[in-house]
Design a protein around this motif. Structure first.
Motif, PDB file in Angstrom:
ATOM      1  N   UNK A 421      54.141  18.468   1.919  1.00  0.00           N
ATOM      2  CA  UNK A 421      54.882  19.226   2.920  1.00  0.00           C
ATOM      3  C   UNK A 421      55.518  18.384   4.013  1.00  0.00           C
ATOM      4  N   UNK A 422      55.134  17.128   4.155  1.00  0.00           N
ATOM      5  CA  UNK A 422      55.656  16.277   5.227  1.00  0.00           C
ATOM      6  C   UNK A 422      56.406  15.087   4.639  1.00  0.00           C
ATOM      7  N   UNK A 423      57.377  14.603   5.382  1.00  0.00           N
ATOM      8  CA  UNK A 423      58.115  13.417   4.947  1.00  0.00           C
ATOM      9  C   UNK A 423      57.144  12.260   4.732  1.00  0.00           C
ATOM     10  N   UNK A 455      60.392   9.242  11.533  1.00  0.00           N
ATOM     11  CA  UNK A 455      61.532   8.332  11.471  1.00  0.00           C
ATOM     12  C   UNK A 455      62.371   8.643  10.240  1.00  0.00           C
ATOM     13  N   UNK A 456      63.695   8.638  10.385  1.00  0.00           N
ATOM     14  CA  UNK A 456      64.585   9.065   9.304  1.00  0.00           C
ATOM     15  C   UNK A 456      64.531   8.199   8.064  1.00  0.00           C
ATOM     16  N   UNK A 472      60.740   3.174  -0.076  1.00  0.00           N
ATOM     17  CA  UNK A 472      61.452   3.716   1.080  1.00  0.00           C
ATOM     18  C   UNK A 472      61.234   5.222   1.111  1.00  0.00           C
ATOM     19  N   UNK A 473      61.179   5.765   2.313  1.00  0.00           N
ATOM     20  CA  UNK A 473      61.022   7.206   2.509  1.00  0.00           C
ATOM     21  C   UNK A 473      62.135   7.661   3.435  1.00  0.00           C
ATOM     22  N   UNK A 474      62.876   8.656   3.003  1.00  0.00           N
ATOM     23  CA  UNK A 474      64.042   9.128   3.760  1.00  0.00           C
ATOM     24  C   UNK A 474      63.954  10.634   3.947  1.00  0.00           C
ATOM     25  N   UNK A 475      64.287  11.103   5.142  1.00  0.00           N
ATOM     26  CA  UNK A 475      64.454  12.538   5.350  1.00  0.00           C
ATOM     27  C   UNK A 475      65.733  12.778   6.130  1.00  0.00           C
ATOM     28  N   UNK A 476      66.430  13.853   5.764  1.00  0.00           N
ATOM     29  CA  UNK A 476      67.758  14.117   6.305  1.00  0.00           C
ATOM     30  C   UNK A 476      68.792  13.477   5.402  1.00  0.00           C
ATOM     31  N   UNK A 504      62.234  15.353   8.594  1.00  0.00           N
ATOM     32  CA  UNK A 504      60.802  15.555   8.764  1.00  0.00           C
ATOM     33  C   UNK A 504      60.131  16.140   7.544  1.00  0.00           C
ATOM     34  N   UNK A 505      60.915  16.548   6.550  1.00  0.00           N
ATOM     35  CA  UNK A 505      60.351  17.092   5.323  1.00  0.00           C
ATOM     36  C   UNK A 505      60.295  18.605   5.311  1.00  0.00           C
TER      37      UNK A 505
END
Length: 581
Positions: A421-423, A455-456, A472-476, A504-505
């Motif tokens: 549920x979360x980034x 963080x984006x 790498x983890x990306x949101x948005x 933020x996921x």
């Protein structure tokens, strides 16, 4: 020249950094200035004129959201008669061209225009006259746009352009005929809209809303010939309570399960189970690509808005996407095959409903290649908001409900499934399993905190079986575009990339409870919901997907092993190249 200056706001002397806006300075002084168009870090254009204030020495009122304090001794008045009358007149002019069916509006009681109109004692008929009349855009399966309720704040435009980088809406024409629309007045279904729903989340009125499926679900529940199953996404349990007055981020899992059971669902399951299943399939796929020269980096495939974004904008990189269906679609596939077989039902007997924090899931259920049983994997999708409305409509007193547990077997899950549920949650869950499978021993700790946070774009490296796996983890989606361009140009080199379309996921999904601009501007709703998810994970008995006993049984008795031929037939999918217009 000092970096700090002293100013007076409503006769309160405060010290602020030079260049601070009046709006931010007022907040520091404990003074709330109303806004409509302003959203922190998203939209600061001074267009709505609701935040106007008086500055001593200035001829006209100024917009507090964009006016910088540069001079020592500046005096500001935020609530004078002149200011109040200006705000009231602006609101009454907005109301003069606004469809006022408030009693039946989806945002009744949670509308920023309605709230301000009440606070300022507005006469909604004062400037009654000619009104514009727009055709409602209901062309997509997930969203309805009603410009008759639009106030031209442009918050939807800003989030679509700046935060998501999709840019399918903007202001068209001029003067009285100005409206928000798509290029050439196309319906949203004919544009590269990805269905993330962030425009709904920031809209202050009822101009944007999800396409509701409450009536269809109610009819299915009333049909004695149907066996109706419901599954809830990880982020729903930390958002639903807000619709019933609980503080942001309260985990109401137990009450949610009880409410769903009382609504009449035959089984109340947890899509976290399918998240664990996704880890097994996606992790196996990643290991195969890593060891056998497969296409890297591998991108996660859980977010349907992200998938559609790729299909429209980066068709040359579709091979980088994991072929795994999302947890929602895996859940439906297992309900209509594995669970149907266990219970002696047929796929046509079963109706599968999911509750999602996401509007794009309504589009995803109708995608190609999402019918493992020969029937659609998912029949209906309710957002978190829709579930709250259904509970209220059925007269269930949510706050007084006892806590109950999910049904088995598809209600058994681990902390790894929950943090989807979360980034960063998908990445962390996958690494927990991939590391232990490749090293054939328990890890010292299941936590990979480097990929957590709001963080984006986040980068990390994990030591897996002696190999440095770069992730790498990306949101948005605007952030996703930045990263994709670097990967395409050979400037960034990763093995595994998680992308979530919403900043933020899923905790911040377009189907989650809507909060007004003041709340959004002054608290990190995403962080509070994500904290609840991670807190629940930390307390979970099982925290790794490969430890889920129900998932183990599923492979032992039905799917054979992760990545098997049968697993590919039921749990994997394909993608298509779409026009980008």
């Amino acid at each position: 020249m000092s970096d700090f200056i002293k100013v007076k706001i409503d006769n309160q002397e405060i010290e602020v950094e030079r260049g601070t806006t009046i709006l931010d300075a007022a907040k520091a002084a404990g003074i709330r200035i109303p806004t409509l168009c302003y959203l922190k870090d998203i939209n600061a254009i001074g267009a709505c004129r609701i935040c106007v204030v008086e500055v001593k020495g200035a001829r006209s009122l100024v917009a507090a959201c964009v006016y910088p304090l540069e001079r020592e001794g500046t005096e500001v008045v935020t609530n004078s008669k002149r200011v109040t009358e200006s705000r009231r007149k602006t609101l009454e002019l907005i109301l003069s061209d606004h469809e006022q069916n408030c009693l039946s509006c989806i945002r009744n009681g949670n509308c920023e225009l309605q709230k301000l109109s009440y606070e300022y004692g507005c006469d909604s008929k004062k400037f009654e006259g000619e009104r514009t009349n727009y055709e409602i855009d209901a062309t997509t399966p997930y969203l309805i746009r009603d410009n008759n309720k639009c106030i031209l704040c442009r918050r939807c435009v800003a989030v679509c352009n700046s935060v998501q980088g999709v840019s399918v809406i903007g202001a068209s024409e001029r003067g009285f005929h100005t409206h928000i629309g798509s290029p050439f007045e196309m319906g949203l279904a004919d544009t590269p809209c990805v269905g993330c729903g962030q425009c709904i989340a920031v809209c202050p009125t009822g101009a944007l809303r999800e396409k509701e499926e409450i009536d269809e679900v109610s009819e299915a529940l009333a049909d004695e010939r149907k066996y109706v199953i419901v599954g809830t996404a990880p982020a729903v349990r930390v958002g639903l309570g807000e619709e019933f007055g609980y503080p942001v981020g309260t985990n109401v899992e137990g009450k949610m399960v009880t409410a769903l059971r009382r609504l009449g669902f035959n089984n109340v399951f947890d899509v976290d189970f399918a998240a664990d299943l996704t880890v097994m399939e996606e992790g196996t796929e990643f290991i195969d690509r890593l060891n056998n020269g497969g296409k890297l980096p591998m991108f996660t495939s859980c977010s349907p808005a992200w998938i559609k974004f790729m299909e429209h904008n980066y068709p040359d990189m579709l091979e980088n996407l994991s072929t795994c269906k999302s947890p929602q679609q895996m859940f439906g596939a297992m309900c209509k095959t594995y669970y149907a077989q266990k219970t002696g039902l047929t796929a046509s007997d079963i109706v599968v409903v999911t509750v999602m924090p996401c509007v794009a899931k309504k589009f995803e259920k109708g995608r190609e290649f999402q019918n493992a049983s020969g029937m659609p994997d998912i029949d209906y999708v309710l957002t978190t908001r829709e579930l709250a409305r259904l509970i209220k409509r059925k007269g269930i007193m949510f706050e007084s409900l006892p806590d109950e547990k999910f049904d088995t077997p598809l209600g058994i899950s681990t902390g790894a499934g929950l943090i989807f549920g979360a980034s960063g949650g998908v990445m962390e869950a996958a690494l927990r399993t991939v590391k232990e499978v490749l090293e054939n021993k328990p890890a010292k700790s299941p936590d990979f905190t480097e990929v957590r946070g709001m963080k984006g774009i986040k980068e990390a490296a994990a030591d897996v079986a002696g190999k440095q796996v770069r992730v790498a983890v990306v949101s948005g989606l605007a952030n996703a575009r930045k990263l994709l361009e670097k990967i395409r140009a050979g400037e960034s080199n990763y093995h595994f990339v998680e992308v979530m379309s919403c900043p933020g996921g899923c905790v911040n999904g377009g189907g989650q409870p809507i909060h007004d601009a003041f709340t959004r501007n002054n608290s990190d709703i995403r962080e509070m919901r994500a904290k609840a998810v991670y807190d629940a994970d930390a307390k979970a008995t099982l925290r790794k997907s490969h430890e889920n006993p129900a998932v183990k049984e599923l492979y032992d008795t039905f799917l054979e092993k992760p990545g098997s031929h049968k697993a590919h037939e039921l749990l994997h999918t394909r993608y298509i190249k779409r026009n980008n217009y």
